[in-house]
Enzyme design. Structure first.
Site, mmCIF file in Angstrom:
data_model
loop_
_atom_site.group_PDB
_atom_site.id
_atom_site.type_symbol
_atom_site.label_atom_id
_atom_site.label_comp_id
_atom_site.label_asym_id
_atom_site.label_seq_id
_atom_site.Cartn_x
_atom_site.Cartn_y
_atom_site.Cartn_z
ATOM 1 N N LYS A 55 -4.337 6.615 15.148
ATOM 2 C CA LYS A 55 -5.311 7.312 14.302
ATOM 3 C C LYS A 55 -6.535 7.639 15.158
ATOM 4 O O LYS A 55 -7.279 6.720 15.550
ATOM 5 C CB LYS A 55 -5.757 6.408 13.154
ATOM 6 C CG LYS A 55 -4.695 6.139 12.086
ATOM 7 C CD LYS A 55 -5.182 5.034 11.157
ATOM 8 C CE LYS A 55 -4.398 4.954 9.856
ATOM 9 N NZ LYS A 55 -4.740 3.734 9.095
ATOM 10 N N ASP A 104 -1.193 -1.285 12.626
ATOM 11 C CA ASP A 104 -2.252 -0.313 12.292
ATOM 12 C C ASP A 104 -3.588 -1.046 12.355
ATOM 13 O O ASP A 104 -4.267 -1.042 13.380
ATOM 14 C CB ASP A 104 -1.971 0.291 10.912
ATOM 15 C CG ASP A 104 -3.141 1.109 10.369
ATOM 16 O OD1 ASP A 104 -4.021 1.494 11.149
ATOM 17 O OD2 ASP A 104 -3.189 1.366 9.140
ATOM 18 N N GLN A 120 0.795 -1.241 0.000
ATOM 19 C CA GLN A 120 0.000 0.000 0.000
ATOM 20 C C GLN A 120 0.825 1.288 0.000
ATOM 21 O O GLN A 120 0.503 2.230 -0.717
ATOM 22 C CB GLN A 120 -0.934 -0.008 1.213
ATOM 23 C CG GLN A 120 -1.829 1.208 1.298
ATOM 24 C CD GLN A 120 -2.784 1.112 2.474
ATOM 25 O OE1 GLN A 120 -3.728 0.332 2.442
ATOM 26 N NE2 GLN A 120 -2.541 1.865 3.514
ATOM 27 N N ASP A 165 4.148 0.318 4.291
ATOM 28 C CA ASP A 165 2.904 -0.174 4.900
ATOM 29 C C ASP A 165 2.415 -1.286 3.992
ATOM 30 O O ASP A 165 1.924 -1.034 2.887
ATOM 31 C CB ASP A 165 1.864 0.947 5.017
ATOM 32 C CG ASP A 165 0.579 0.459 5.706
ATOM 33 O OD1 ASP A 165 0.518 -0.739 6.061
ATOM 34 O OD2 ASP A 165 -0.343 1.277 5.882
ATOM 35 N N LYS A 191 2.711 10.439 10.242
ATOM 36 C CA LYS A 191 2.446 9.866 8.912
ATOM 37 C C LYS A 191 1.201 10.538 8.349
ATOM 38 O O LYS A 191 0.136 10.497 8.961
ATOM 39 C CB LYS A 191 2.211 8.364 9.054
ATOM 40 C CG LYS A 191 1.864 7.647 7.756
ATOM 41 C CD LYS A 191 1.513 6.182 8.020
ATOM 42 C CE LYS A 191 1.122 5.477 6.719
ATOM 43 N NZ LYS A 191 0.488 4.174 6.947
ATOM 44 N N GLU A 196 4.823 -1.704 8.373
ATOM 45 C CA GLU A 196 3.511 -1.640 9.033
ATOM 46 C C GLU A 196 2.629 -2.790 8.555
ATOM 47 O O GLU A 196 2.662 -3.131 7.361
ATOM 48 C CB GLU A 196 2.887 -0.284 8.673
ATOM 49 C CG GLU A 196 1.536 0.004 9.283
ATOM 50 C CD GLU A 196 1.085 1.439 8.926
ATOM 51 O OE1 GLU A 196 1.939 2.348 8.803
ATOM 52 O OE2 GLU A 196 -0.126 1.630 8.738
ATOM 53 N N ARG A 200 -5.583 9.731 7.625
ATOM 54 C CA ARG A 200 -6.250 8.662 6.885
ATOM 55 C C ARG A 200 -6.096 8.934 5.387
ATOM 56 O O ARG A 200 -5.691 10.001 4.970
ATOM 57 C CB ARG A 200 -7.747 8.589 7.224
ATOM 58 C CG ARG A 200 -8.096 8.392 8.672
ATOM 59 C CD ARG A 200 -7.459 7.163 9.293
ATOM 60 N NE ARG A 200 -7.686 5.890 8.631
ATOM 61 C CZ ARG A 200 -8.386 4.884 9.125
ATOM 62 N NH1 ARG A 200 -8.970 5.004 10.301
ATOM 63 N NH2 ARG A 200 -8.495 3.731 8.488
ATOM 64 N N SER A 201 -6.516 7.953 4.576
ATOM 65 C CA SER A 201 -6.446 8.176 3.125
ATOM 66 C C SER A 201 -7.473 9.219 2.681
ATOM 67 O O SER A 201 -7.231 9.984 1.752
ATOM 68 C CB SER A 201 -6.625 6.863 2.370
ATOM 69 O OG SER A 201 -7.744 6.152 2.858
ATOM 70 N N GLU A 246 -3.453 9.027 -1.715
ATOM 71 C CA GLU A 246 -2.835 9.941 -0.757
ATOM 72 C C GLU A 246 -1.808 10.831 -1.438
ATOM 73 O O GLU A 246 -0.990 11.469 -0.787
ATOM 74 C CB GLU A 246 -2.190 9.164 0.395
ATOM 75 C CG GLU A 246 -3.214 8.374 1.186
ATOM 76 C CD GLU A 246 -2.664 7.759 2.465
ATOM 77 O OE1 GLU A 246 -1.550 8.121 2.874
ATOM 78 O OE2 GLU A 246 -3.351 6.909 3.036
HETATM 79 P P1 PGA Z 1 -6.480 4.152 5.372
HETATM 80 O O1 PGA Z 1 -4.944 3.952 5.028
HETATM 81 O O2 PGA Z 1 -6.662 5.513 5.923
HETATM 82 O O3 PGA Z 1 -7.145 3.929 4.051
HETATM 83 O O4 PGA Z 1 -6.825 3.085 6.387
HETATM 84 C C1 PGA Z 1 -3.905 4.417 5.827
HETATM 85 C C2 PGA Z 1 -3.099 3.290 6.417
HETATM 86 O O5 PGA Z 1 -3.384 2.092 6.199
HETATM 87 O O6 PGA Z 1 -2.158 3.553 7.165
HETATM 88 ZN ZN ZN Z 2 -1.763 1.193 7.521
#
Ligand code: PGA
Ligand code: ZN
Length: 439
Positions: free
Chosen positions: A342, A317, A168, A247, A393, A290, A371-372, A210
């Protein structure tokens, strides 16, 4: 009645970086101070996160948030009107009690986190302080004298890039930078170099969710090779000045200990995927990984942590979902050595803080994270500085919902320097290198 009494809690619908509706909450106090915050949204969410309330139905493709907004303007407003905003723990306790479920499914995690963060901003505004300073110096939660070290995406993949590669996030951490501002400058160098390499090879295709480059690689390893080359081409030393952070977000491509890297056309069991990742940490300058295995693969995460934790940061995460009990359990099990923080996974500022405290107790690293799906909201940067979180991050080094956070860090760095009478550098002190597993 004091300056800290809540007069009004108001929610409105605004839009996020994916063009989807989200919840903004504004809290007004008795003598006019206000605090405002916006809920972000994930795409590769952990199964155990609090629930984001969406309307369903036809409008906005089912992604409407009118139910969450009604909850704030009705029940939450009635609950908090007249209450003191400077007791964050009590506000968060009232919110979770009103909801009555474990996952905030009634009011909506999005309604609750936006309210909880808006309350923190309002409490700071009542003291005429920015949130980082209110938390750090006024509340004594940290000495609020350092900025967190940025972890910044160069290539986006997985659920954020139509699974163009399986991994990712291909990120960099400027581990050798001597200041926050310098870490951003070095990252900008790498980002430019990566863009040049992609353009030269005819692989430049656009940007992922992102803002990192949308990758056009034939396999996952090619992304690692290209990123290492980009660090070199930018004039920085891979692994000394600038290192790689990944990640894997493995829950997105495997369950029950069986994984499939579609881009590589290979299937793996847990031990084989672990072995591949260990190999990558030996062949490339990778210092942080991650979610290396799926959120349901505790055994795999424990084994991977055991194999690399002396030299690599292993971040939970989806596996830890910003949950203090999970962090404490992981520490007992020997799973991970760091946790992603988060706020909207935890649901309230207090639960978020509890997860960070649990990480400190366990001797775990912590990375406060966006977040994304994001907006111009910069609360995480303030929480990070105010609490003394050592890493940050936010996604890529492009697009304003990301740059809003990086730039807020620059403003805070300057303000920290001013608050210290100029005895600290304006470009932002970073925690000492020894504070990190690669130090
Ligand atoms: P997400 O991705 O906000 O789509 O969960 C961010 C991450 O996985 O760190
Ligand atoms: Zn993540």
């Amino acid at each position: 009645m004091s300056k800290n009494n809540i007069k009004n809690v108001h929610a409105r619908q605004v839009w996020d970086s994916r063009g989807r509706p989200t919840v903004e909450v504004e809290i007004t106090l008795r003598y006019g101070a206000t605090g405002r915050a916006i809920a972000p949204a994930g795409a590769s969410t952990g199964a155990a996160e609090v629930l984001e309330l969406r309307d369903g139905g036809m409008r906005y493709g089912g992604l409407g948030v009118s139910g969450a907004i009604e909850a704030v303007n009705g029940q939450i407003h009635n609950l908090l009107k007249g209450k003191r905003v400077d007791d964050q723990a009590e506000i968060d306790r009232l919110l979770t009690e009103l909801d009555g479920t474990d996952n905030l499914g009634n009011l909506g995690g999005n309604a609750v986190i936006a309210t909880s963060m808006a309350a923190q901003h309002a409490a700071a505004a009542a003291e005429k302080l920015p949130l980082w300073q209110y938390l750090g110096i006024f509340r004594g939660e940290s000495d609020a004298s350092t900025l967190p070290l940025p972890e910044i995406q160069i290539f986006g993949g997985g659920a954020h890039a139509g699974h163009r590669v399986d991994i990712q996030d291909f990120m960099v951490i400027a581990i050798g930078a001597s200041s926050y501002a310098q870490s951003l400058e070095w990252t900008a160098d790498v980002y430019r170099a990566a863009g040049d390499i992609m353009a030269d090879s005819g692989r430049l295709q656009g940007v992922a969710d992102e803002g990192g480059f949308w990758p056009a690689f034939d396999n996952n390893e090619e992304a690692l090779e290209t990123l290492t080359r980009a660090i070199e081409k930018s004039g920085h030393r891979p692994g000394e000045d600038v290192a790689i952070s990944l990640d894997i977000a493995a829950s997105e491509f495997g369950t029950g200990g069986n994984y499939r890297l579609a881009r590589d056309d290979r299937e793996f069991d847990s031990d084989h995927l672990s072995g591949l990742l260990v190999d990558w940490t030996e062949r490339f300058p990778v210092v942080s990984i991650e979610d290396p295995l799926g959120e349901d693969d505790s055994r795999g995460i424990i084994r991977f942590t055991w194999a690399v934790s002396k030299r690599v940061q292993v971040v939970g995460d989806d596996y830890l979902v910003t949950n203090a009990e999970r962090v404490a359990q992981a520490a007992k099990d020997g799973a991970c050595n760091a946790v992603l923080i988060k706020p909207n996974q935890a649901g309230t500022v207090s639960y978020t803080k509890a997860a960070f405290e649990a990480a400190k107790t366990a001797g775990y690293g912590a990375i406060i994270s966006a977040r994304s799906g994001e907006t111009e909201d910069t609360t995480i940067v303030h929480l990070g500085v105010g609490w003394g979180v050592k890493q940050l991050k936010v996604g890529s080094f492009t697009r304003s919902e990301r740059m809003a956070k990086w730039n807020e860090g620059l403003r805070i760095a300057e303000a920290i320097s001013n608050a210290a009478g100029g005895s600290l550098p304006v470009d932002g002190n970073l925690p000492p290198r020894s504070a990190f597993p690669w130090g």
